[in-house]
Every structure is written in structure tokens, then in C-alpha cells.
Design an enzyme around this catalytic site. Structure first.
Site, mmCIF file in Angstrom:
data_model
loop_
_atom_site.group_PDB
_atom_site.id
_atom_site.type_symbol
_atom_site.label_atom_id
_atom_site.label_comp_id
_atom_site.label_asym_id
_atom_site.label_seq_id
_atom_site.Cartn_x
_atom_site.Cartn_y
_atom_site.Cartn_z
ATOM 1 N N ASP A 44 51.479 35.887 30.285
ATOM 2 C CA ASP A 44 50.338 36.279 29.437
ATOM 3 C C ASP A 44 50.691 36.002 27.979
ATOM 4 O O ASP A 44 51.862 35.827 27.625
ATOM 5 C CB ASP A 44 50.021 37.784 29.635
ATOM 6 C CG ASP A 44 48.561 38.128 29.377
ATOM 7 O OD1 ASP A 44 48.079 37.834 28.261
ATOM 8 O OD2 ASP A 44 47.906 38.670 30.273
ATOM 9 N N VAL A 69 48.268 29.595 28.936
ATOM 10 C CA VAL A 69 47.945 28.694 30.057
ATOM 11 C C VAL A 69 47.428 27.324 29.601
ATOM 12 O O VAL A 69 47.345 26.402 30.410
ATOM 13 C CB VAL A 69 46.917 29.316 31.033
ATOM 14 C CG1 VAL A 69 47.510 30.536 31.731
ATOM 15 C CG2 VAL A 69 45.596 29.642 30.339
ATOM 16 N N ASN A 95 44.556 33.650 36.945
ATOM 17 C CA ASN A 95 43.646 34.763 36.626
ATOM 18 C C ASN A 95 43.266 34.825 35.148
ATOM 19 O O ASN A 95 42.241 35.415 34.803
ATOM 20 C CB ASN A 95 44.330 36.072 37.065
ATOM 21 C CG ASN A 95 43.700 37.297 36.463
ATOM 22 O OD1 ASN A 95 42.669 37.776 36.937
ATOM 23 N ND2 ASN A 95 44.285 37.814 35.384
ATOM 24 N N TYR A 160 31.603 29.456 29.815
ATOM 25 C CA TYR A 160 32.175 30.245 30.912
ATOM 26 C C TYR A 160 31.663 29.742 32.263
ATOM 27 O O TYR A 160 32.453 29.504 33.186
ATOM 28 C CB TYR A 160 31.812 31.713 30.699
ATOM 29 C CG TYR A 160 32.513 32.693 31.607
ATOM 30 C CD1 TYR A 160 33.787 33.160 31.311
ATOM 31 C CD2 TYR A 160 31.894 33.175 32.758
ATOM 32 C CE1 TYR A 160 34.424 34.086 32.130
ATOM 33 C CE2 TYR A 160 32.525 34.097 33.584
ATOM 34 C CZ TYR A 160 33.786 34.555 33.272
ATOM 35 O OH TYR A 160 34.416 35.462 34.089
ATOM 36 N N THR A 195 37.031 46.199 33.475
ATOM 37 C CA THR A 195 38.295 45.790 32.845
ATOM 38 C C THR A 195 38.062 45.751 31.330
ATOM 39 O O THR A 195 36.922 45.867 30.873
ATOM 40 C CB THR A 195 38.721 44.366 33.289
ATOM 41 O OG1 THR A 195 37.791 43.428 32.732
ATOM 42 C CG2 THR A 195 38.774 44.209 34.787
HETATM 43 P P1 NAD Z 1 40.912 40.825 30.733
HETATM 44 O O1 NAD Z 1 40.421 40.333 29.426
HETATM 45 O O2 NAD Z 1 41.119 42.282 30.912
HETATM 46 O O3 NAD Z 1 42.247 40.078 31.147
HETATM 47 C C1 NAD Z 1 42.430 38.706 30.932
HETATM 48 C C2 NAD Z 1 43.878 38.444 30.650
HETATM 49 O O4 NAD Z 1 44.031 37.032 30.405
HETATM 50 C C3 NAD Z 1 44.382 39.186 29.404
HETATM 51 O O5 NAD Z 1 45.595 39.841 29.683
HETATM 52 C C4 NAD Z 1 44.546 38.063 28.396
HETATM 53 O O6 NAD Z 1 45.568 38.287 27.436
HETATM 54 C C5 NAD Z 1 44.894 36.891 29.300
HETATM 55 N N1 NAD Z 1 44.686 35.589 28.637
HETATM 56 C C6 NAD Z 1 43.652 35.207 27.856
HETATM 57 N N2 NAD Z 1 43.859 33.961 27.377
HETATM 58 C C7 NAD Z 1 45.057 33.555 27.862
HETATM 59 C C8 NAD Z 1 45.834 32.376 27.716
HETATM 60 N N3 NAD Z 1 45.419 31.341 26.951
HETATM 61 N N4 NAD Z 1 47.027 32.290 28.369
HETATM 62 C C9 NAD Z 1 47.457 33.333 29.126
HETATM 63 N N5 NAD Z 1 46.783 34.484 29.282
HETATM 64 C C10 NAD Z 1 45.599 34.593 28.651
HETATM 65 O O7 NAD Z 1 39.844 40.272 31.800
HETATM 66 P P2 NAD Z 1 39.650 40.527 33.366
HETATM 67 O O8 NAD Z 1 38.302 41.099 33.526
HETATM 68 O O9 NAD Z 1 40.827 41.208 33.966
HETATM 69 O O10 NAD Z 1 39.571 39.009 33.851
HETATM 70 C C11 NAD Z 1 40.470 38.400 34.736
HETATM 71 C C12 NAD Z 1 39.800 37.173 35.324
HETATM 72 O O11 NAD Z 1 38.665 37.555 36.083
HETATM 73 C C13 NAD Z 1 39.280 36.177 34.269
HETATM 74 O O12 NAD Z 1 39.493 34.862 34.717
HETATM 75 C C14 NAD Z 1 37.804 36.497 34.218
HETATM 76 O O13 NAD Z 1 37.040 35.396 33.768
HETATM 77 C C15 NAD Z 1 37.530 36.827 35.668
HETATM 78 N N6 NAD Z 1 36.321 37.618 35.910
HETATM 79 C C16 NAD Z 1 36.133 38.831 35.331
HETATM 80 C C17 NAD Z 1 34.993 39.563 35.624
HETATM 81 C C18 NAD Z 1 34.751 40.951 35.081
HETATM 82 O O14 NAD Z 1 33.652 41.501 35.284
HETATM 83 N N7 NAD Z 1 35.700 41.573 34.415
HETATM 84 C C19 NAD Z 1 34.023 39.029 36.486
HETATM 85 C C20 NAD Z 1 34.229 37.771 37.044
HETATM 86 C C21 NAD Z 1 35.397 37.079 36.761
#
Ligand code: NAD
Length: 251
Positions: A44, A69, A95, A160, A195
């Protein structure tokens, strides 16, 4: 791929790299996978949170590795660090993700590219970077976190949806290319999950009120799907798309 060391569980002996593992869903994946016997590398850009989580899980079970990433060099360092600590990587959870809200008419090219860079190019670099290590492991499982936004449309987040639809297609391509190495590749499509990403988003309650399951998911309800796809219980699943969305995509 099971090893005698470590706790016995559904993914015992696996080395799993989780991007965006410091908080939110990634953190839930790390906790459940460790509880089921895996060694996890939390990658991360959030160093403080990532280090705290790895410390809590313990040095035999978890390692924090700074990882952006979008950087191929950083990916190579992360895979090397994972191998050095725990042995060849047999699981990858792509993720990490970001969202940028803005209608097409007002969205800058830079903001569009930034979302595609993290959410789409990051997944490409991840799959490419772990491949040699997974081949050394004798096979593995890759789970790409897309979204219901990778199946249906959402106005206001075009970068997105572009990236998340791309991840669904990239997953199926990788499944075809990697099958010969005993590597399975699947995508997971969460609906609305509680989240930090959604904590400040407006209208979250209204977006789930009409669903067959009328609430947001807890991160742990996604982690169980990721666990299934990383474990041998999903041994015939590859190139698949798995919704965990409370019925969001039924409409
Ligand atoms: P979050 O923001 O809580 O966590 C995302 C994590 O990714 C964070 O720890 C952040 O620091 C890290 N991150 C961001 N950019 C980065 C980079 N360049 N390199 C490495 N790490 C990086 O979000 P979440 O809700 O836990 O999301 C996790 C995944 O699930 C994401 O891909 C998101 O698009 C997807 N998602 C989330 C939801 C939702 O409702 N929360 C719904 C569908 C999909």
C-alpha cells in the site's frame, strides 16, 4: 501447494500479496487470509496503517511493503520482498483502487488518467509482475477486485467504470493466458461496501434502500469470497465474475 509450516486452514502455506491492504476491504482480506493460514504481504501507499496492521498480525504471518501499484519497479521490489520473507507468491489480490467523482463534461484528462492508472494499469502490472513467482510456486490464484461499476453504468465516475469494466475483460484474458501454468484468474464485483472509500460519499443510504438486501456490505462479506477464490475450493473457477452486491445488478 500446502506446506507443513504455519497454521492449518483453507489457505495454509500460501504467500498472498494484497494491494491496498492497509485499510478497508484489503485489510479485511489480510485478516481473514491470515486466520486461514496464509502469509500475507500488505502492499500500500499508506505506510503508517499498513505497518500497524502487519505488526498486529505478527512477523510470521504478515509483512508490510510500500507499493504504489502504478510503478513496475515497485511491483518487482514487492514480489522480491514477498518471496524473501515467505516464499514464492501463490496468491494475488489486486484490490487497490481510487475513485474520482465528476461528470464527463467537467472531468480533467489528468483526473481521468489517474483513475485508469491505479485501477486498470495497476492490475496489469500486478498480474505481469507476479507471474514468474507464481510459476515458481507451481501455480496460484489471482483475484482482481472490480466493482458492480464493472458490469453496469454509474453516471459521474466515468474513469472508474472504464477501469473496472477493463478489469473484467483483462481478468478473462489473463485466465486464458495463465491457465497453462495452473494459475486461475477471477474478478470480484462488490456492491456498496462500508469502507473509508464510501464513508464520505453522499447518498450511500439511498443507493442501497431498494436492494434485495437493503444495506451496505461489511468488508468481511467480501473477504469470504476472496478466500474462496484463493483456496482450492474454487479449483474449477477461472475467468469468472463473482458479484457480492446484495442484488445490485439484478435491476
Ligand atoms: P479504501 O479507499 O478503503 O481502500 C483502498 C486502498 O487502496 C487504500 O488503502 C489506499 O491507500 C490503497 N491505494 C490507493 N491507491 C494506491 C496505489 N496507487 N498503490 C497502492 N495502494 C493504493 O477502499 P475500499 O472500499 O476498501 O476499496 C477496495 C477496492 O474495492 C477498490 O478497488 C475499490 O474500487 C473496490 N470497490 C469498492 C466498493 C465500495 O463500496 N467500497 C465497491 C466496489 C468496488
Amino acid at each position: 501447494m500446502s506446506m507443513s509450516m504455519g497454521k492449518s486452514g483453507r489457505v495454509s502455506g500460501r504467500t498472498v500479496l494484497i494491494t491496498g491492504g492497509a485499510r478497508g476491504m484489503g485489510e479485511a482480506h489480510a485478516r481473514l487470509l491470515v486466520a486461514e493460514g496464509a502469509r500475507v504481504v500488505v502492499g500500500d501507499i499508506l505506510e503508517e496503517e499498513g505497518r500497524a496492521l502487519a505488526k498486529e498480525l505478527g512477523p510470521d504471518a504478515a509483512l508490510f511493503q510500500p507499493l504504489d501499484v502504478t510503478s513496475e519497479a515497485a511491483w518487482q521490489q514487492a514480489v522480491s520482498a514477498a518471496e524473501e520473507a515467505f516464499g514464492p507468491v501463490s496468491g494475488l489480490v489486486n484490490n487497490a483502487g481510487i475513485v474520482h467523482v465528476g461528470p464527463i463534461a467537467e472531468l480533467s484528462e489528468a483526473d481521468y488518467r489517474k483513475v485508469v492508472d491505479v485501477n486498470q494499469v495497476g492490475v496489469f502490472l500486478g498480474m505481469k509482475s507476479v507471474l514468474p513467482s507464481m510459476r515458481r510456486a507451481g501455480g496460484g490464484s489471482i483475484v482482481n477486485i472490480s466493482s458492480v461499476g464493472g458490469i453496469i453504468a454509474f453516471s459521474g465516475i466515468v474513469g472508474y467504470t472504464a477501469a473496472k469494466w477493463a478489469v473484467r475483460g483483462m481478468t478473462k484474458t489473463a485466465a486464458q493466458e495463465f491457465g497453462r501454468y495452473g494459475i486461475r484468474v477471477n474478478s470480484v464485483h462488490p456492491g456498496m461496501v462500508a469502507t473509508p472509500m464510501t464513508a464520505d460519499a453522499p447518498g450511500t443510504e439511498g443507493a442501497v434502500a431498494h436492494l434485495p438486501i437493503p444495506r451496505q456490505a461489511r468488508p468481511e462479506e467480501l473477504a469470504t469470497m476472496v478466500l474462496f477464490l484463493l483456496s482450492d475450493e474454487s479449483s474449477y473457477c477461472t475467468g469468472g465474475e463473482f458479484t457480492v452486491d446484495g442484488g445490485y445488478t439484478t435491476f
